[in-house]
Design a protein around this motif. Structure first.
Motif, PDB file in Angstrom:
ATOM      1  N   ASN A  19      32.174  32.659  98.350  1.00 23.56           N
ATOM      2  CA  ASN A  19      31.298  32.451  97.184  1.00 23.56           C
ATOM      3  C   ASN A  19      29.831  32.395  97.590  1.00 23.56           C
ATOM      4  O   ASN A  19      28.972  32.957  96.901  1.00 23.56           O
ATOM      5  N   THR A  20      29.534  31.750  98.706  1.00 18.18           N
ATOM      6  CA  THR A  20      28.159  31.668  99.198  1.00 18.18           C
ATOM      7  C   THR A  20      27.650  33.053  99.580  1.00 18.18           C
ATOM      8  O   THR A  20      26.528  33.431  99.239  1.00 18.18           O
ATOM      9  N   PHE A  21      28.470  33.825 100.279  1.00 11.94           N
ATOM     10  CA  PHE A  21      28.076  35.182 100.664  1.00 11.94           C
ATOM     11  C   PHE A  21      27.761  36.017  99.429  1.00 11.94           C
ATOM     12  O   PHE A  21      26.735  36.708  99.382  1.00 11.94           O
ATOM     13  N   ILE A  22      28.630  35.969  98.442  1.00 17.11           N
ATOM     14  CA  ILE A  22      28.432  36.738  97.210  1.00 17.11           C
ATOM     15  C   ILE A  22      27.128  36.308  96.541  1.00 17.11           C
ATOM     16  O   ILE A  22      26.308  37.149  96.154  1.00 17.11           O
ATOM     17  N   ARG A  23      26.902  35.030  96.411  1.00 12.19           N
ATOM     18  CA  ARG A  23      25.695  34.518  95.759  1.00 12.19           C
ATOM     19  C   ARG A  23      24.431  34.942  96.525  1.00 12.19           C
ATOM     20  O   ARG A  23      23.452  35.349  95.926  1.00 12.19           O
ATOM     21  N   GLU A  24      24.463  34.864  97.845  1.00 14.30           N
ATOM     22  CA  GLU A  24      23.284  35.153  98.652  1.00 14.30           C
ATOM     23  C   GLU A  24      22.985  36.642  98.813  1.00 14.30           C
ATOM     24  O   GLU A  24      21.870  37.012  99.182  1.00 14.30           O
ATOM     25  N   HIS A  25      23.969  37.505  98.557  1.00 18.45           N
ATOM     26  CA  HIS A  25      23.786  38.937  98.786  1.00 18.45           C
ATOM     27  C   HIS A  25      23.929  39.774  97.525  1.00 18.45           C
ATOM     28  O   HIS A  25      24.096  40.990  97.602  1.00 18.45           O
ATOM     29  N   ARG A  26      23.808  39.139  96.390  1.00 18.02           N
ATOM     30  CA  ARG A  26      23.945  39.854  95.123  1.00 18.02           C
ATOM     31  C   ARG A  26      22.880  40.951  95.014  1.00 18.02           C
ATOM     32  O   ARG A  26      21.739  40.754  95.383  1.00 18.02           O
ATOM     33  N   GLN A  27      23.290  42.113  94.540  1.00 19.36           N
ATOM     34  CA  GLN A  27      22.432  43.290  94.406  1.00 19.36           C
ATOM     35  C   GLN A  27      22.308  43.679  92.929  1.00 19.36           C
ATOM     36  O   GLN A  27      23.169  43.350  92.131  1.00 19.36           O
ATOM     37  N   ARG A  28      21.275  44.448  92.637  1.00 15.84           N
ATOM     38  CA  ARG A  28      21.162  45.029  91.293  1.00 15.84           C
ATOM     39  C   ARG A  28      22.246  46.096  91.129  1.00 15.84           C
ATOM     40  O   ARG A  28      22.711  46.679  92.093  1.00 15.84           O
ATOM     41  N   ARG A  29      22.611  46.364  89.894  1.00  9.91           N
ATOM     42  CA  ARG A  29      23.620  47.401  89.605  1.00  9.91           C
ATOM     43  C   ARG A  29      23.219  48.745  90.193  1.00  9.91           C
ATOM     44  O   ARG A  29      24.039  49.492  90.660  1.00  9.91           O
ATOM     45  N   ASP A  30      21.924  49.070  90.145  1.00  8.67           N
ATOM     46  CA  ASP A  30      21.455  50.377  90.596  1.00  8.67           C
ATOM     47  C   ASP A  30      20.987  50.368  92.051  1.00  8.67           C
ATOM     48  O   ASP A  30      20.328  51.299  92.502  1.00  8.67           O
ATOM     49  N   ALA A  31      21.322  49.328  92.776  1.00  6.20           N
ATOM     50  CA  ALA A  31      20.933  49.232  94.189  1.00  6.20           C
ATOM     51  C   ALA A  31      21.710  50.263  95.014  1.00  6.20           C
ATOM     52  O   ALA A  31      22.541  51.004  94.492  1.00  6.20           O
ATOM     53  N   VAL A  32      21.480  50.266  96.291  1.00  3.33           N
ATOM     54  CA  VAL A  32      22.125  51.213  97.203  1.00  3.33           C
ATOM     55  C   VAL A  32      23.642  51.066  97.182  1.00  3.33           C
ATOM     56  O   VAL A  32      24.176  50.066  96.698  1.00  3.33           O
ATOM     57  N   LEU A  33      24.308  52.063  97.738  1.00  5.10           N
ATOM     58  CA  LEU A  33      25.758  51.984  97.886  1.00  5.10           C
ATOM     59  C   LEU A  33      26.113  50.768  98.728  1.00  5.10           C
ATOM     60  O   LEU A  33      25.330  50.342  99.585  1.00  5.10           O
ATOM     61  N   LEU A  34      27.281  50.227  98.509  1.00  2.00           N
ATOM     62  CA  LEU A  34      27.683  48.993  99.187  1.00  2.00           C
ATOM     63  C   LEU A  34      27.488  49.083 100.696  1.00  2.00           C
ATOM     64  O   LEU A  34      26.877  48.205 101.295  1.00  2.00           O
ATOM     65  N   HIS A  35      27.981  50.133 101.315  1.00  5.24           N
ATOM     66  CA  HIS A  35      27.915  50.219 102.780  1.00  5.24           C
ATOM     67  C   HIS A  35      26.494  50.447 103.296  1.00  5.24           C
ATOM     68  O   HIS A  35      26.239  50.299 104.485  1.00  5.24           O
TER      69      HIS A  35
END
Length: 77
Positions: free
Chosen positions: A25-41
């Motif tokens: 949960n902490t990782f997800i919260r701290e690394h949240r990206q915009r929908r139009d951000a780069v590809l996950l990898h």
């Protein structure tokens, strides 16, 4: 081909990240990206090895692919 059933805990372990519920949960919260951000990898917070694993999982439709897709959704606002 033998298919394995993995969960988010195992994905985080595979990526070498903390895998407790709180750590995920902490990782997800701290690394949240915009929908139009780069590809996950392509996100800047991955190591080269982590990025390669994520890309390969999707490119090869590996047994991790569904979880990688789920992680991608979790990381988008």
């Amino acid at each position: 081909m033998e298919m394995h059933q993995h969960g988010m805990v195992e994905l985080f372990q595979q990526l070498g990240l903390g895998s407790s519920e709180q750590e995920i949960n902490t990782f997800i919260r701290e690394h949240r990206q915009r929908r139009d951000a780069v590809l996950l990898h392509e996100a800047s917070f991955w190591t080269e090895a982590q990025a390669a694993f994520l890309k390969q999982a999707i490119d090869e439709d590996a047994d991790w692919a569904e979880l990688v897709d789920q992680l991608d959704v979790m990381l988008r606002d």
